[in-house]
Design a protein around this motif. Structure first.
Motif, short mmCIF file in Angstrom:
data_model
loop_
_atom_site.label_atom_id
_atom_site.label_comp_id
_atom_site.label_asym_id
_atom_site.label_seq_id
_atom_site.Cartn_x
_atom_site.Cartn_y
_atom_site.Cartn_z
N GLU A 1 44.51 -37.62 14.98
CA GLU A 1 44.21 -36.22 15.29
C GLU A 1 42.74 -35.91 15.05
N GLN A 2 42.18 -36.44 13.97
CA GLN A 2 40.76 -36.21 13.69
C GLN A 2 39.87 -36.85 14.76
N GLN B 1 37.24 -34.35 21.74
CA GLN B 1 37.35 -33.11 22.50
C GLN B 1 36.26 -32.10 22.16
N ASN B 2 35.66 -32.27 20.98
CA ASN B 2 34.60 -31.35 20.55
C ASN B 2 33.39 -32.13 20.09
N CYS C 1 38.23 -46.87 20.18
CA CYS C 1 38.80 -45.87 19.28
C CYS C 1 39.32 -46.51 18.00
N ALA D 1 44.27 -41.81 21.79
CA ALA D 1 43.17 -40.94 21.40
C ALA D 1 42.36 -40.48 22.61
N CYS D 2 41.95 -41.45 23.46
CA CYS D 2 41.06 -41.09 24.57
C CYS D 2 41.68 -41.28 25.95
N LYS E 1 40.76 -37.50 17.92
CA LYS E 1 40.93 -36.74 19.15
C LYS E 1 40.12 -35.45 19.10
N ASP E 2 40.07 -34.84 17.94
CA ASP E 2 39.29 -33.61 17.80
C ASP E 2 37.80 -33.89 18.02
N GLN E 3 37.31 -35.01 17.50
CA GLN E 3 35.91 -35.37 17.71
C GLN E 3 35.62 -35.66 19.18
#
Length: 307
Positions: free
Chosen positions: A294-295, A301-302, A280, A229-230, A297-299
Motif C-alpha cells: 500500500e505504501q 500514485q503520488n 517494485c 503495485a504498478c 502504491k501510494d508513492q
C-alpha cells in the motif's frame, strides 16, 4: 552481478538434476555439493571435490522441468562454498543409485542465488560453441566441463563437478547478460555494506520461493502475473520471453526476520504474499523497514513534485 573472476580462488560448475531431489532433505539443491568418495568401479573419479575452498564460487547447471514445461539443463544460479570438502559416513536421504557407498564427500554452500533468466545449455552451445571449442583446442584445460564431439560440443559424460575457466566465466556472463565486477568488492562498514546486506536478503526471499514452487504457483494462479503495485506485465512487454514471469514477495519480509527463519520451514499462507515486478520488489526492500504494498502504491500514485 557476479564477482570478479580473480576475486575468488576458484570457480566451479555443478551438473545435477532434480530427479532424486539432489539427495533429499538435508542435501537440497543449492545447499551442498555431494558425491560418493568412489564410483561404482571403486575409482576416485570425484577427486575434484577436494579442490573448492571456502569462499569459492559455484555455478549450478540444473536438469529439471522448468515452469515453461521444457525439460532441459539450464544455468540455474550460483552460490559460495561455506566449508571445504568433508568426508562423511552419513548417506544422503535420497541417494538413489549412489546408495550404500559407505562414505561420501560433502561441501556445504551458502547464499544460493537463482539467475533471473536461466540459460539453456543448448543455447549456450549453439551461440558460443565456437568460443568454447577454441579454448579446448588451444588450452586443453583440466576438469573442463565440455568435450569436442565431431564439429560440435557436449558435456563430459558423467561429470558432476568441473572447473570454470576465466574464458568460460566471461562467456556465461555474456550469454546471460549479467555484469561481472571488475574488482573484488570491499566489505567495508557504512551505507554500501548495509545495502549489500539488503540485496542478500532479497535474494534469500527469491530463493525461498524458488524452493517452494507450490506456493509460488498458487500465488500466481490467484494473483496473476501483473505487478500488484504498478501493474507491469512481463508478457505484455517482452512477449513470449516474459510470459508467466513475476516475482513473489512476503508481505512479512524475510529481511525483517532473523536469518534462522530463512528456510523452507517458514509457514506462509497465500494471504501473506503478493506478486511484484522486479523494480517494485527491489523498491519494497530498498530500506529498512520494508515498504508495504500500500505504501509503495501510494508513492507511485503520488510522486514527489519536482522543484
Amino acid at each position: 552481478m557476479l564477482p570478479a573472476f580473480h576475486s575468488v580462488s576458484g570457480v566451479f560448475i555443478e551438473f545435477t538434476k532434480t530427479e532424486h531431489e539432489h539427495g533429499g532433505p538435508g542435501w537440497e539443491f543449492g545447499t551442498c555439493l555431494w558425491s560418493p568418495t568412489v564410483n561404482n568401479r571403486g575409482a576416485n573419479s570425484y577427486a575434484l571435490m577436494s579442490a573448492p575452498e571456502k569462499g569459492d564460487l559455484v555455478l549450478h547447471f540444473l536438469l529439471t522441468k522448468w515452469p515453461d514445461g521444457t525439460e532441459e539443463t539450464r544455468v540455474a544460479g550460483f552460490s559460495y562454498v561455506a566449508k571445504p570438502c568433508q568426508t562423511v559416513q552419513t548417506e544422503p536421504t535420497k541417494a538413489d543409485k549412489w546408495a550404500n557407498r559407505g562414505s561420501y564427500f560433502r561441501i556445504d554452500l551458502k547464499g544460493y542465488t537463482p539467475f533471473p533468466n536461466p540459460l539453456p545449455m543448448k543455447t549456450l552451445i549453439e551461440e558460443y560453441g565456437e568460443d568454447i571449442r577454441k579454448e579446448l583446442i588451444e588450452n586443453g584445460p583440466r576438469f573442463y566441463p565440455f568435450n569436442r564431439y565431431g564439429a560440435g560440443l557436449h558435456t563430459v559424460q558423467g561429470i558432476y563437478l568441473g572447473r570454470c575457466t576465466e574464458n568460460l566465466y566471461q562467456i556465461l556472463a555474456k550469454a546471460m547478460s549479467i555484469e561481472v565486477a571488475t574488482t573484488a568488492a570491499k566489505a567495508e562498514p557504512g551505507p554500501e555494506h548495509r545495502e549489500y546486506a539488503e540485496a542478500r536478503r532479497l535474494s534469500s526471499e527469491r530463493y525461498f520461493f524458488a524452493r517452494n514452487p507450490s506456493l509460488r504457483k498458487d500465488a500466481i494462479q490467484v494473483y496473476g502475473t501483473s505487478c500488484q503495485a504498478c501493474g507491469f506485465d512481463f508478457g505484455a512487454r517482452y512477449g513470449a520471453h516474459g510470459a508467466g514471469y513475476i516475482e513473489v514477495h512476503h508481505k512479512d519480509p524475510l529481511s525483517e526476520r532473523a536469518e534462522a527463519e530463512w528456510t523452507e520451514e517458514v509457514r506462509t499462507a497465500l494471504s501473506q504474499v503478493a506478486v511484484l515486478c522486479a523494480n517494485c520488489h527491489r523498491m519494497v526492500h530498498r530500506k529498512k523497514q520494508a515498504l508495504t504494498i500500500e505504501q509503495l502504491k501510494d508513492q507511485l500514485q503520488n510522486p514527489p513534485v519536482s522543484s
